[in-house]
Design an enzyme around this catalytic site. Structure first.
Site, mmCIF file in Angstrom:
data_model
loop_
_atom_site.group_PDB
_atom_site.id
_atom_site.type_symbol
_atom_site.label_atom_id
_atom_site.label_comp_id
_atom_site.label_asym_id
_atom_site.label_seq_id
_atom_site.Cartn_x
_atom_site.Cartn_y
_atom_site.Cartn_z
ATOM 1 N N PHE A 29 11.537 -43.159 -23.278
ATOM 2 C CA PHE A 29 11.489 -41.945 -24.074
ATOM 3 C C PHE A 29 10.043 -41.698 -24.489
ATOM 4 O O PHE A 29 9.197 -42.585 -24.443
ATOM 5 C CB PHE A 29 12.408 -42.045 -25.301
ATOM 6 C CG PHE A 29 12.194 -43.270 -26.138
ATOM 7 C CD1 PHE A 29 11.295 -43.267 -27.191
ATOM 8 C CD2 PHE A 29 12.900 -44.435 -25.865
ATOM 9 C CE1 PHE A 29 11.104 -44.406 -27.960
ATOM 10 C CE2 PHE A 29 12.722 -45.579 -26.634
ATOM 11 C CZ PHE A 29 11.825 -45.561 -27.685
ATOM 12 N N TYR A 30 9.801 -40.469 -24.897
ATOM 13 C CA TYR A 30 8.457 -40.058 -25.287
ATOM 14 C C TYR A 30 8.394 -39.880 -26.791
ATOM 15 O O TYR A 30 9.310 -39.349 -27.409
ATOM 16 C CB TYR A 30 8.077 -38.762 -24.558
ATOM 17 C CG TYR A 30 7.800 -39.058 -23.113
ATOM 18 C CD1 TYR A 30 6.520 -39.307 -22.675
ATOM 19 C CD2 TYR A 30 8.844 -39.184 -22.205
ATOM 20 C CE1 TYR A 30 6.272 -39.651 -21.357
ATOM 21 C CE2 TYR A 30 8.613 -39.525 -20.894
ATOM 22 C CZ TYR A 30 7.318 -39.755 -20.477
ATOM 23 O OH TYR A 30 7.089 -40.111 -19.179
#
Length: 157
Positions: A29-30
């Site tokens: 995920f970012y």
């Protein structure tokens, strides 16, 4: 600092599956993403977490910094993710002395299969495996940050 030099391809056909040498389950995920830079957390096989900072324009070459992060902290940071969490299984396949990392995506991205080849060499089309499809190295829709933050590309939809 390391330079990441990679090419990306869509994968066609299942022939590569019999050549798999290793596989890793990935959840990533970012935490931030902007033009020319991103901050990503990747959890591999539920055992190891890596924080990656990437700088540079989209395309074949970017600056990359990677750091190990305690797994519990990475899991906690998932609550701060922007966009969708990407789930994929990465398969390692060798062809003519080069390692291809083939990502088979799950969830909303099910059906998407992308091969990455990290090499500074210009590999001619005749040296690529038969199961390699269209090159998408310069197509921002197929970068992981775009897959997390944007609409699903038509290759999936």
């Amino acid at each position: 600092m390391a330079k990441e030099i990679e090419r990306k391809f869509l994968v066609k056909g299942p022939e590569w599956r019999s050549l798999v040498e290793d596989r890793i389950r990935i959840r990533q995920f970012y935490l931030a993403s902007n033009t020319g830079r991103s901050v990503r957390l990747r959890i591999s096989d539920g055992k190891r977490a890596t924080l990656t900072l990437k700088f540079g324009s989209r395309g074949r070459e970017r600056d990359e910094f990677e750091y190990q992060v305690p797994l519990a902290e990475a899991e906690e940071m998932a609550g701060f993710a922007v966009g969708r969490v990407i789930e994929k299984t990465r398969h390692h396949v060798s062809h003519r002395g080069r390692l291809y990392e083939i990502d088979v995506f799950g969830g909303e991205l099910s059906g998407l299969v992308i091969a990455e080849l990290e090499t500074p060499d210009d590999v001619p089309a005749s040296d690529l495996p038969a199961w390699i499809g269209q090159e998408v190295t310069d197509d921002a829709r197929y970068y992981n940050a775009s897959l997390a933050l944007s609409d699903v590309p038509e290759a999936v939809a």
